[in-house]
Design a protein around this motif. Structure first.
Motif, PDB file in Angstrom:
ATOM      1  N   ILE A   1       2.471  14.916 -12.000  1.00  0.00           N
ATOM      2  CA  ILE A   1       3.498  15.439 -11.101  1.00  0.00           C
ATOM      3  C   ILE A   1       4.360  14.275 -10.647  1.00  0.00           C
ATOM      4  O   ILE A   1       3.924  13.420  -9.879  1.00  0.00           O
ATOM      5  N   PHE A   2       5.588  14.194 -11.162  1.00  0.00           N
ATOM      6  CA  PHE A   2       6.478  13.095 -10.823  1.00  0.00           C
ATOM      7  C   PHE A   2       7.326  13.463  -9.609  1.00  0.00           C
ATOM      8  O   PHE A   2       7.860  14.573  -9.516  1.00  0.00           O
ATOM      9  N   GLY A   3       7.442  12.532  -8.709  1.00  0.00           N
ATOM     10  CA  GLY A   3       8.232  12.737  -7.503  1.00  0.00           C
ATOM     11  C   GLY A   3       8.725  11.411  -6.957  1.00  0.00           C
ATOM     12  O   GLY A   3       9.006  10.473  -7.707  1.00  0.00           O
ATOM     13  N   THR A   4       8.799  11.312  -5.647  1.00  0.00           N
ATOM     14  CA  THR A   4       9.346  10.132  -5.000  1.00  0.00           C
ATOM     15  C   THR A   4       8.471   8.909  -5.254  1.00  0.00           C
ATOM     16  O   THR A   4       7.242   8.989  -5.218  1.00  0.00           O
ATOM     17  N   CYS A   5       9.112   7.780  -5.489  1.00  0.00           N
ATOM     18  CA  CYS A   5       8.402   6.525  -5.710  1.00  0.00           C
ATOM     19  C   CYS A   5       8.191   5.787  -4.391  1.00  0.00           C
ATOM     20  O   CYS A   5       8.968   5.951  -3.440  1.00  0.00           O
TER      21      CYS A   5
ATOM     22  N   THR B   1       0.847  -1.190   0.000  1.00  0.00           N
ATOM     23  CA  THR B   1       0.000   0.000   0.000  1.00  0.00           C
ATOM     24  C   THR B   1       0.879   1.234   0.000  1.00  0.00           C
ATOM     25  O   THR B   1       1.891   1.284   0.656  1.00  0.00           O
ATOM     26  N   LEU B   2       0.492   2.268  -0.742  1.00  0.00           N
ATOM     27  CA  LEU B   2       1.283   3.480  -0.795  1.00  0.00           C
ATOM     28  C   LEU B   2       0.370   4.687  -0.792  1.00  0.00           C
ATOM     29  O   LEU B   2      -0.795   4.610  -1.167  1.00  0.00           O
ATOM     30  N   ALA B   3       0.935   5.790  -0.347  1.00  0.00           N
ATOM     31  CA  ALA B   3       0.203   7.052  -0.416  1.00  0.00           C
ATOM     32  C   ALA B   3       0.187   7.520  -1.864  1.00  0.00           C
ATOM     33  O   ALA B   3       1.187   7.432  -2.561  1.00  0.00           O
ATOM     34  N   LEU B   4      -0.960   8.022  -2.330  1.00  0.00           N
ATOM     35  CA  LEU B   4      -1.089   8.451  -3.707  1.00  0.00           C
ATOM     36  C   LEU B   4      -0.685   9.903  -3.860  1.00  0.00           C
ATOM     37  O   LEU B   4      -0.984  10.736  -3.018  1.00  0.00           O
ATOM     38  N   ILE B   5       0.001  10.186  -4.973  1.00  0.00           N
ATOM     39  CA  ILE B   5       0.389  11.560  -5.282  1.00  0.00           C
ATOM     40  C   ILE B   5      -0.743  12.193  -6.064  1.00  0.00           C
ATOM     41  O   ILE B   5      -1.163  11.669  -7.095  1.00  0.00           O
ATOM     42  N   ALA B   6      -1.279  13.286  -5.590  1.00  0.00           N
ATOM     43  CA  ALA B   6      -2.451  13.892  -6.223  1.00  0.00           C
ATOM     44  C   ALA B   6      -2.102  14.443  -7.592  1.00  0.00           C
ATOM     45  O   ALA B   6      -1.094  15.102  -7.774  1.00  0.00           O
ATOM     46  N   THR B   7      -2.960  14.140  -8.570  1.00  0.00           N
ATOM     47  CA  THR B   7      -2.805  14.695  -9.917  1.00  0.00           C
ATOM     48  C   THR B   7      -4.174  15.028 -10.461  1.00  0.00           C
ATOM     49  O   THR B   7      -5.188  14.509 -10.014  1.00  0.00           O
ATOM     50  N   ALA B   8      -4.186  15.862 -11.479  1.00  0.00           N
ATOM     51  CA  ALA B   8      -5.452  16.181 -12.140  1.00  0.00           C
ATOM     52  C   ALA B   8      -5.794  15.098 -13.141  1.00  0.00           C
ATOM     53  O   ALA B   8      -4.935  14.370 -13.608  1.00  0.00           O
TER      54      ALA B   8
ATOM     55  N   TYR C   1      14.924   0.500  -8.192  1.00  0.00           N
ATOM     56  CA  TYR C   1      15.075   1.387  -9.346  1.00  0.00           C
ATOM     57  C   TYR C   1      15.158   2.847  -8.894  1.00  0.00           C
ATOM     58  O   TYR C   1      14.229   3.635  -9.107  1.00  0.00           O
ATOM     59  N   PRO C   2      16.259   3.250  -8.284  1.00  0.00           N
ATOM     60  CA  PRO C   2      16.348   4.604  -7.723  1.00  0.00           C
ATOM     61  C   PRO C   2      16.307   5.712  -8.755  1.00  0.00           C
ATOM     62  O   PRO C   2      16.054   6.872  -8.398  1.00  0.00           O
ATOM     63  N   ALA C   3      16.541   5.399 -10.032  1.00  0.00           N
ATOM     64  CA  ALA C   3      16.519   6.437 -11.064  1.00  0.00           C
ATOM     65  C   ALA C   3      15.113   6.800 -11.507  1.00  0.00           C
ATOM     66  O   ALA C   3      14.926   7.780 -12.241  1.00  0.00           O
ATOM     67  N   LEU C   4      14.113   6.031 -11.079  1.00  0.00           N
ATOM     68  CA  LEU C   4      12.737   6.306 -11.489  1.00  0.00           C
ATOM     69  C   LEU C   4      12.091   7.358 -10.597  1.00  0.00           C
ATOM     70  O   LEU C   4      12.381   7.445  -9.407  1.00  0.00           O
ATOM     71  N   THR C   5      11.190   8.127 -11.181  1.00  0.00           N
ATOM     72  CA  THR C   5      10.282   8.982 -10.426  1.00  0.00           C
ATOM     73  C   THR C   5       8.864   8.475 -10.672  1.00  0.00           C
ATOM     74  O   THR C   5       8.603   7.751 -11.637  1.00  0.00           O
ATOM     75  N   CYS C   6       7.946   8.854  -9.781  1.00  0.00           N
ATOM     76  CA  CYS C   6       6.599   8.282  -9.828  1.00  0.00           C
ATOM     77  C   CYS C   6       5.523   9.354  -9.719  1.00  0.00           C
ATOM     78  O   CYS C   6       5.730  10.409  -9.112  1.00  0.00           O
TER      79      CYS C   6
END
Length: 513
Positions: free
Chosen positions: A39-43, A12-19, A51-56
């Motif tokens: 809005i890409f940020g921490t995964c 389970t993860l916290a969701l990053i708000a997007t439109a 995969y530390p090079a990815l943003t989420c």
């Protein structure tokens, strides 16, 4: 098709708000696009750690596209940004198939250097594209579905071939289907490939791309073909690798029938000769008949007297999985050798142990849910048993594949509206790859996909049975195929006609010191 690779752990993860981006409703009309982008940020840690090079980011999409203003679900989207922004062409959306494999993680595996610095996608592609992955609806970090307890089927499972097991197995799969409906009532009717393709268009729109550039493997080829059928004018550069046959009305039922023969062919004509060639390493026999006898004796041993959680079904499943890619042959055959030669079952039971984790159950749940929603299935139990009996005369894998690839659909809660007819009308040039001996997506089916997409060019890997030709790991890389695919992604240039490439080398085991 049922392609269950090693799966990234989910939580389970916290969701990053997007439109909500522009999406297409079933009539084809546009829903007005928000001015905001993803809005890409921490995964979440499940993605960030390997995969530390990815943003989420997350993307909200309609649960039901016929009600675009109704309930929403959230999709996890990952990005590996282009290494050289000045050379950036656009975004490349990737899907590894399954159904049920994490596309979010796939973007990481394609772009992460191995210990030698090798990346599966060429560095020129990584320079020029943002690599975009997403977990399709129902998969791991995108509104995951779950049908039953992880140990629902028990361990070991009933012998898939034994007549005495059939009533028990039908009851297990029927109750599994009922639990899928009970636990996922709202989303279950909306997990088919058409909904998945509409989600992919929502990702494209949210990225601000006018065209979808796409790389799809295995089931991802069918998802790509469905996308192209729905949105042909939004397709940019598309690579389909390891291609499904899109033509049967009962497409997924036909998959298991086609696979039964194909996996036995791969086992008999590729794997067994390879083992015999390296008898100095494995000591299982210098000839194919001798190796086959060692395998059959082992399978009978495990059928008759299961070793802990591993019985005949689990052993068949392990052999089935090993046939997709030669990278697992050394480990699987070494474990088989330890048992046959030394009587030590520890390695074999370790690699064949069933996955009783929640992640494993989720993978099974979404796989089952997609194939049952996607196409028509027989409702008559006798039809399955008749076809499996016939196939089992020549394939050891027939009953195993039948039980694990759709028997739940016999008692599914609703009838599928049927598969989308693929015509390829309006598509630009599409690049296809397939190995000639692929057991997961047999070559005859790839030829039918090729025919269904008139603008496609097919690259065939000869003398090979690996599932997937382009952008493989270093051990199975095909340099010629990678060059063709890389050139196409960078320039749009297709080979002038269908072509072939030589097969990649098979692994070479070494004797123990």
């Amino acid at each position: 098709m049922r392609l269950r690779w090693a799966l990234t752990a989910a939580s389970t993860l916290a969701l990053i708000a997007t439109a909500v981006p522009a999406v297409a409703n079933p009539s084809g009309a546009e829903v007005r696009k928000s001015a905001s982008a993803l809005i890409f940020g921490t995964c979440p840690s499940d993605i960030a750690e390997p995969y530390p090079a990815l943003t989420c980011a997350t993307l909200k999409v309609p649960l039901d596209y016929s009600r675009p203003n109704g309930a929403k679900i959230s999709l996890l989207v990952t990005k590996h940004a282009a290494n050289k922004p000045a050379k950036r062409i656009g975004s490349l959306v990737v899907n590894p198939g399954g159904p049920g494999v994490s596309g979010a993680a796939y973007a990481g595996s394609l772009s992460r250097p191995d210990a030698t610095g090798f990346t599966q996608l060429d560095t020129a592609v990584l320079d020029a594209y943002d690599i975009i992955g997403f977990d399709p609806r129902g998969v791991f970090l995108s509104a995951p579905v779950s049908c039953a307890a992880p140990d629902h089927f028990g361990a070991p499972q009933p012998d898939p071939d034994a007549k005495s097991s059939r009533n028990e197995l039908w009851k297990l799969w029927s109750s599994y289907a009922q639990d899928c409906q009970t636990n996922n009532k709202a989303i279950l009717p909306h997990l088919g490939s058409v909904d998945g393709a509409r989600d992919m268009d929502a990702v494209r729109a949210a990225l601000g791309e006018q065209k979808l550039n796409y790389l799809g493997l295995s089931y991802g080829t069918y998802l790509g073909a469905v996308y192209g059928q729905l949105f042909p004018r939004r397709v940019g550069r598309m690579i389909l690798d390891g291609n499904m046959d899109p033509t049967p009305k009962d497409i997924w039922y036909q998959v298991w029938i086609d696979q039964a023969a194909a996996f036995q062919q791969r086992f008999d004509h590729d794997y067994l000769p390879w083992v015999a060639k390296y008898n100095n390493v494995f000591h299982l026999g210098k000839t194919v008949p001798a190796v086959r006898a060692a395998w059959n004796k082992t399978l009978t041993d495990f059928r008759t007297n299961p070793h802990g959680d591993v019985g005949g079904g689990e052993l068949l499943g392990t052999a089935y999985g090993a046939m997709f890619a030669e990278g697992g042959w050394i480990g699987f055959t070494g474990a088989l050798s330890e048992y046959v030669v030394d009587g030590d079952d520890s390695m074999l039971t370790d690699i064949a142990a069933p996955d009783l984790s929640p992640d494993g159950e989720q993978a099974n749940a979404i796989f089952t849910s997609v194939i049952c929603a996607d196409s028509q299935w027989p409702r008559n139990r006798a039809k399955y048993e008749h076809d499996a009996d016939k196939l089992a005369r020549t394939s050891q894998f027939a009953w195993y594949i039948m039980w694990t690839s759709g028997s739940a659909c016999q008692s599914w809660a609703f009838d599928s509206p049927g598969r989308l007819r693929i015509t390829g009308e309006g598509l630009p040039g599409v690049l296809m790859f397939n190995s000639i001996g692929d057991p997961g997506t047999p070559y005859a089916g790839a030829l039918k996909m090729h025919k269904a997409l008139p603008t496609s060019v097919l690259v065939t890997e000869l003398n090979s049975g690996k599932h997937g030709v382009f952008a493989n790991r270093l051990a199975a890389v095909n340099v010629a195929a990678n060059a063709i695919g890389t050139r196409y992604l960078l320039t749009g240039e297709l080979p002038p006609t269908d072509t072939t490439v030589a097969g990649h080398p098979l692994p070479v085991p070494t004797e123990a010191p």
